[in-house]
Each structure stands twice: as C-alpha cells, then as structure tokens.
Scaffold this active site. Structure first.
Site, PDB file in Angstrom:
ATOM      1  N   ASP A 104       0.873  -1.166   0.000  1.00 51.78           N
ATOM      2  CA  ASP A 104       0.000   0.000   0.000  1.00 51.78           C
ATOM      3  C   ASP A 104       0.915   1.222   0.000  1.00 51.78           C
ATOM      4  O   ASP A 104       1.757   1.380   0.882  1.00 51.78           O
ATOM      5  CB  ASP A 104      -0.886  -0.021   1.257  1.00 51.78           C
ATOM      6  CG  ASP A 104      -2.229   0.645   1.017  1.00 51.78           C
ATOM      7  OD1 ASP A 104      -2.242   1.716   0.404  1.00 51.78           O
ATOM      8  OD2 ASP A 104      -3.256   0.090   1.461  1.00 51.78           O
ATOM      9  N   ASP A 212      -2.816   4.783  -2.591  1.00 57.77           N
ATOM     10  CA  ASP A 212      -3.844   5.451  -1.794  1.00 57.77           C
ATOM     11  C   ASP A 212      -4.183   6.829  -2.369  1.00 57.77           C
ATOM     12  O   ASP A 212      -3.275   7.625  -2.634  1.00 57.77           O
ATOM     13  CB  ASP A 212      -3.282   5.609  -0.373  1.00 57.77           C
ATOM     14  CG  ASP A 212      -4.315   6.049   0.630  1.00 57.77           C
ATOM     15  OD1 ASP A 212      -5.193   5.255   0.961  1.00 57.77           O
ATOM     16  OD2 ASP A 212      -4.236   7.211   1.092  1.00 57.77           O
ATOM     17  N   GLU A 270      -6.126   4.178  -6.200  1.00 59.35           N
ATOM     18  CA  GLU A 270      -7.412   4.486  -5.574  1.00 59.35           C
ATOM     19  C   GLU A 270      -7.822   5.885  -6.037  1.00 59.35           C
ATOM     20  O   GLU A 270      -7.070   6.844  -5.859  1.00 59.35           O
ATOM     21  CB  GLU A 270      -7.271   4.447  -4.049  1.00 59.35           C
ATOM     22  CG  GLU A 270      -8.621   4.521  -3.360  1.00 59.35           C
ATOM     23  CD  GLU A 270      -8.542   4.996  -1.915  1.00 59.35           C
ATOM     24  OE1 GLU A 270      -9.466   4.695  -1.155  1.00 59.35           O
ATOM     25  OE2 GLU A 270      -7.576   5.697  -1.555  1.00 59.35           O
ATOM     26  N   HIS A 346     -11.506  -1.968   3.243  1.00 59.19           N
ATOM     27  CA  HIS A 346     -11.508  -1.562   4.655  1.00 59.19           C
ATOM     28  C   HIS A 346     -12.211  -0.223   4.889  1.00 59.19           C
ATOM     29  O   HIS A 346     -12.265   0.239   6.025  1.00 59.19           O
ATOM     30  CB  HIS A 346     -10.061  -1.474   5.144  1.00 59.19           C
ATOM     31  CG  HIS A 346      -9.286  -0.426   4.396  1.00 59.19           C
ATOM     32  ND1 HIS A 346      -8.992  -0.544   3.050  1.00 59.19           N
ATOM     33  CD2 HIS A 346      -8.802   0.777   4.772  1.00 59.19           C
ATOM     34  CE1 HIS A 346      -8.351   0.528   2.657  1.00 59.19           C
ATOM     35  NE2 HIS A 346      -8.221   1.355   3.672  1.00 59.19           N
ATOM     36  N   ASP A 347     -12.695   0.412   3.825  1.00 63.66           N
ATOM     37  CA  ASP A 347     -13.345   1.721   3.966  1.00 63.66           C
ATOM     38  C   ASP A 347     -14.846   1.650   3.758  1.00 63.66           C
ATOM     39  O   ASP A 347     -15.504   2.693   3.644  1.00 63.66           O
ATOM     40  CB  ASP A 347     -12.775   2.702   2.923  1.00 63.66           C
ATOM     41  CG  ASP A 347     -11.333   3.062   3.198  1.00 63.66           C
ATOM     42  OD1 ASP A 347     -10.913   3.026   4.371  1.00 63.66           O
ATOM     43  OD2 ASP A 347     -10.612   3.391   2.233  1.00 63.66           O
TER      44      ASP A 347
HETATM   45  C1  NOJ Z   1      -7.944   5.889   1.644  1.00 65.39           C
HETATM   46  C2  NOJ Z   1      -7.717   4.768   2.592  1.00 65.39           C
HETATM   47  O1  NOJ Z   1      -8.223   3.599   2.037  1.00 65.39           O
HETATM   48  C3  NOJ Z   1      -8.368   5.161   3.890  1.00 65.39           C
HETATM   49  O2  NOJ Z   1      -8.454   4.102   4.795  1.00 65.39           O
HETATM   50  C4  NOJ Z   1      -7.610   6.326   4.445  1.00 65.39           C
HETATM   51  O3  NOJ Z   1      -8.274   6.821   5.589  1.00 65.39           O
HETATM   52  C5  NOJ Z   1      -7.481   7.456   3.435  1.00 65.39           C
HETATM   53  N1  NOJ Z   1      -7.214   7.015   2.101  1.00 65.39           N
HETATM   54  C6  NOJ Z   1      -6.374   8.368   3.819  1.00 65.39           C
HETATM   55  O4  NOJ Z   1      -5.140   7.736   3.617  1.00 65.39           O
END
Ligand code: NOJ
Length: 590
Positions: A104, A212, A270, A346-347
């Site tokens: 990551d 990310d 992402e 995870h989000d």
């Molecule tokens: C996306 C990540 O998946 C998330 O978990 C994080 O809080 C934010 N980016 C900031 O890095």
C-alpha cells in the site's frame, strides 16, 4: 471490439488479489493486534482459496491516527506489526507459493510525525518547508486567523481541511485528518523522494502497489473555495479542486517512466470522486502509460447523497447496480482500458449488508450472489478479508462508542456538536454509522468459534470487538461444511474463483452485454468469446422474480447457482422462476 485476443492477456489482469487489513487479520503474539507473522501463517489458506496476490493495508511505522494510513517512515515496519525481517519472510513465503506481494503506497500525505513534516513545520525557512502545503490565514472580522479556504476535512468532515500551526503562524493542508499533512507534489524533490520509496520496495521483492488516493496529488494551485453543497455545514466537500488536478497525469507518467516501467509490476490507483470517462481512460487506457487500473468508487458510493459527504444515505435499487456495472464493463471493452472489480475494502461496510440482506435467512445467499457476480465480470478481482466468509456488519445494538475508526469518531463528535439534544437528528446520524461506518469491515476475522473467534488467544483482548456472530460465521466451520447439497460461502468462493480461472478467456477477457434489461430487480448479462458463451442471472431482491429468457439467449444448461451445490433444475427457455437473492450461471450455445 471484444478483448479476446491473447495480445491483451497480462498476469495482472487475471490475478486474484486478497486484501488484508493487518490489525484485524490474525494476532500471532497475543497482544490483541494482528501482525505480519499472523499473515504469513495463513498463506496456505489464502492460496487454497485461489488467490495470486496479497495486498496488505499499511504496516509501516505510524502513530496509527488513521490505522497506518499516516506513515512516519516508509522504509520500516511498525513494531506492532513486526519487523523488516518479518516482512522479508512474508515476501519470501509468498514467492515460494508462486504468489506476489502488493504494497500500500500512501504518498498523498504522510504522518505529522514523519521526519519530513517535523522538519517542514520547524520554521518558515526550513529546506523542507515547501515539501508540504502551507498557506497564510485569512483573517476574520476580529482579526482572528481562519483557514485559507472552505474545504472540509475528509474523514468525518468535522473540521476544516486546514490545520493551524501556532509556531509558524500558517495553516497546512491536511485533507484527511490533522495528523495527515498533504505532501506538496509541485516540488520535484517530493516526487523524487516518492520514487525512491517505490524503488525501495520493488528491490525488496514487492510486485506492485495499491496507491492510496493517488488522484489527489495534484491540487489546483489557486486553492479556491468549494461550492456550497451542504448549506448546514461550515466546511464543504472540495474535491472539485483537489481530485484529478491539473498535473495528475504528468506525475503518474513520470512515476511510470522513472520507476515502474523498469520492473514487472501491478499498479492500482485508488481514485475517489472521479466519474468522467475521458479522465479515467487517461489513466487506465492500454496506451496511457500511467496505471494498470484504478478503483472507481461509483458502486461503493451508490448510497451516498449525490455530490455530498460519504457518511450520508441515499436509496438505491437493483437498477442502479445494473447501470453502474454495465457502464464500466462496456467502457473498458469499448475503449481498451482495464478496471478493478471489488465490492468491499476496509473503507466500506460489508457487501452482503449493503447490497443484499444480512439476516440469518439470506446472508449466505446474498454473499454467494455477490460472489457469482464478481467472479463472472471482467476486470482484476479484489477480495477483502472475510468477504469469502460472508462476514456481515456489526449489529445495530452496538454503541457508537464501540466504533474505533477516526472517521466514525469525528462524525459522531460533529453530529453531537451540530445537533445537541435533537434526538431525531442524532438517531439519524447513528443510523448512518450503523449502515456505513468503516468499522464494519474492520472487526477481527472470524477464524473459529473459539472465544475471540481465533483472531487472538482467548485470554487476550482484541483491539476491536469481535462481531457477535462468530460462533456461526467462521472459517473453520465453513471449511468443514461438507453437506453435499450446500456449499459454504467459502466453498462457493473457492469454486467461483477456480471456474473464473478455468474460463478466463471469457470471464476475465471476454465481451459483455446486459440481457433482458427491462426486468427491474434482475441483473442479467452475457459473457462471450468466439468459442464459448455464458449467461449470469442475478435476482437482486428479497422477492421472487420471473425472468423471461430473451429469444436470442440460447441456454444450453444451468451449470451453477447459489441455492444448490449441484446444477440448478430450471427450464432453458421461456420464464425462469427465481427465488429471493437467487443467482444462476448458465452456459449458452455458440
Ligand atoms: C484511503 C484509505 O483507504 C483510507 O483508509 C484512508 O483513511 C485514506 N485514504 C487516507 O489515507
């Protein structure tokens, strides 16, 4: 044109990726926190599922303000997870099994404890001052410093996206939380430092990166105020000015030219907020020279208030799912690009709770329905830990205090501050968390029916409460389930992934078209090449349905479905009766 030629075949397109959220995966030393040796000990389980690549959420040195997405040292591991030697061993053990490691890469921002930021904030003329985004305050009527613009913080939207630094009398941009200052990518030294991090991990044996919020690295340099989208809120979503900014493609191409092209890598960016197809193709088009693929958020944003904050609710139904998936399947085929496939990470809340029905009656069927869909669509497939078990959201009976995530905490604090004693508004805010908090995906993986679900020893205290259902929903039970007429969710996934691999020409690379579109609650599509063709029929509702097989869809036989381990007994022409959440996979005559 269908992507059927072997010219288009790449290992990173047909690989299956398993995302690990390390804190909640497996604790090997009894401190209640998952760790690297815990991951290594489960590689056979992951391999056996049919996975090729493991992506681990960040385990680098970090104060954990945002669970490791606030990195204090890109080249060392946090002791909570283990050591660099543990990491080397994990990579070596993956290789032994012919698997790969995806790191990551979090380089839109660092931790406020990273040496770069400590230097940057130490004085106005420190050489690293310009590595971050510093601005003078606006002054209010009383001469008090105010943020340079109205952008809201992203995680929980509690505050401004800017944080005041008393010592140097300026604000720094920290879009996610105050502890995650944004790097200034306009500065070439920052870009070179990031390239150096990439090389470090590639030379250590990593095979690629999940990047990310990589589309936030180029901001509009005039930092304008955002439009007022949420009139009740002090700060506003400012993504129009920080997502897919003016120099994004230049920065991504540099990264590719300088580093990635020199290795054989997999890259996934992402990219929240982006919906513009031309903009997407600039990144993932076959000739773009930027990234292999991105995470498009449209499907996981399906229940957000349009244009508003993430922690909102918005109704959706099967036709929205259908529209969204069809759009991206066709886009990539028509314009020769590549996409990722995912329903969880995870989000986001658990997919069976969000898109289907997680009641005891329908949880397994819903989880299998989503599996059937994902294993038969085009794109690189990402499975999130516990998704293969049909893990569900935490129950509504949990207090907001059980939620550990900074986003949920900020949101709850903000709601209390905004709504005070307005019980109705507070109940609405609580309901949003019950549906959408990131915590739902972050509870410990349920390995067994033992106390603490086998995530950590029974006498240890897990960092986050285990979901109450672990005695019935767990890996051990699902691996054992041998009743010939019912596959467990895990067995269904394993079979689905094997089938996808066996027929990769059609499921990974083949053509796509929706069929029988007028039937609201049913999402049905065809996948085909010159030599084979399949139809998938998904009843995205808790109601029975009748699906009329269109005249030009010549079903040879129904091969699999989520109601039975064997071949479903259904007619091959006319109307097919579908049970609630029933999914079918049929072979077509070619
Ligand atoms: C996306 C990540 O998946 C998330 O978990 C994080 O809080 C934010 N980016 C900031 O890095």
């Amino acid at each position: 044109m269908a992507l059927t030629g072997t010219d288009n075949h790449r290992w990173w397109k047909e690989s299956v990726i398993y995302q690990i959220y390390p804190a909640s995966f497996l604790d090997s030393n009894g401190d209640g926190w998952g760790d690297i040796p815990g991951i290594t000990s489960k590689l056979d389980y992951i391999k056996d599922l049919g996975v090729d690549i493991v992506w681990c959420s960040p385990m680098y040195k970090s104060p954990q303000a945002d669970m490791g997405y606030d990195i204090a040292d890109y080249k060392d591991m946090d002791p909570m997870y283990g050591t660099l030697a543990d990491m080397d061993k994990l990579i070596a053990e993956l290789k032994k099994r012919d698997m790969k490691m995806m790191m990551d890469l979090v380089v839109n921002h660092t931790s406020d404890q990273h040496a770069w930021f400590l230097e940057s904030r130490s004085s106005l003329d420190n050489p690293k001052r310009d590595w971050y985004i510093w601005k003078k305050p606006r002054l209010d009527a009383d001469g008090k410093p105010q943020p340079p613009n109205n952008w809201a913080m992203i995680l929980g939207e509690k505050n401004s996206g800017w944080t005041w630094d008393e010592k140097t009398g300026e604000y720094y941009l920290a879009l996610f939380t105050a502890e995650q200052p944004d790097l200034n990518w306009e500065n070439p030294e920052v870009r070179e430092a990031v390239h150096d991090v990439l090389r470090f991990w590639l030379d250590r044996g990593a095979s690629g990166f999940r990047m990310d919020v990589i589309n936030l690295i180029s901001k509009h340099q005039d930092f304008p105020d955002a439009d007022i989208i949420e009139p009740d809120h002090q700060y506003q979503p400012g993504y129009k000015y920080y997502a897919n900014g003016p120099r994004l493609h230049e920065f991504l191409r540099d990264m590719n030219r300088e580093v990635l092209s020199k290795y054989d890598t997999i890259t996934v960016g992402e990219m929240p907020f982006v919906r513009d197809e031309d903009e997407i193709m600039k990144v993932v088009g076959a000739e773009a020279g930027e990234l292999n693929m991105i995470f498009v958020f449209e499907l996981v944003d399906i229940d957000n208030k349009p244009g508003g904050f993430r922690l909102t609710l918005h109704p959706f139904d099967a036709s929205d799912i259908k529209r969204c998936i069809t759009r991206y399947q066709r886009l990539m085929i028509d314009r020769d690009g590549w996409n990722s496939l995912f329903c969880e990470n995870h989000d986001n809340p658990r997919s069976v709770s969000r898109y289907c029905d997680d009641s005891d009656e329908y949880r397994e069927l819903g989880a299998k329905l989503l599996c059937l869909m994902q294993t038969t669509l085009s794109g690189t497939l990402y499975v999130y830990q516990g998704e293969e078990l049909g893990m569900r959201n935490v129950p509504p009976s949990w207090d907001p205090e059980e939620y550990k995530d900074i986003e949920a905490i900020n949101f709850w604090d903000k709601s209390k501050a905004m709504y005070g004693s307005d019980e109705k508004k507070l109940a609405e805010a609580k309901h949003v968390l019950q549906r959408k908090a990131r915590d739902h995906a972050r509870t410990p993986v349920q390995w067994s029916a033992e106390k603490n679900a086998g995530f950590c020893p029974p006498e240890a205290k897990p960092w986050m409460r285990v979901n109450d259902d672990y005695q019935t929903v767990n890996a051990e039970a699902q691996l054992k389930q041998s009743d010939s007429d019912e596959l467990s969710v895990h067995q269904f996934w394993k079979r689905g992934l094997a089938n996808r691999k066996k027929h990769k020409d059609v499921f990974v690379y083949g053509d796509f078209a929706p069929v029988g579109e007028d039937q609201e609650q049913v999402f049905a599509y065809k996948r085909w090449t010159d030599s084979e063709a399949w139809v998938v029929v998904l009843n995205f509702s808790g109601k029975e349905a009748e699906w009329e097989i269109p005249g030009d869809v010549k079903v040879e036989g129904w091969m699999a479905g989520n109601y039975t381990a064997g071949k479903p007994e259904k007619g091959t022409s006319g109307k097919v009766k579908l049970m609630p959440w029933e999914g079918l996979l049929g072979q077509l005559k070619v």
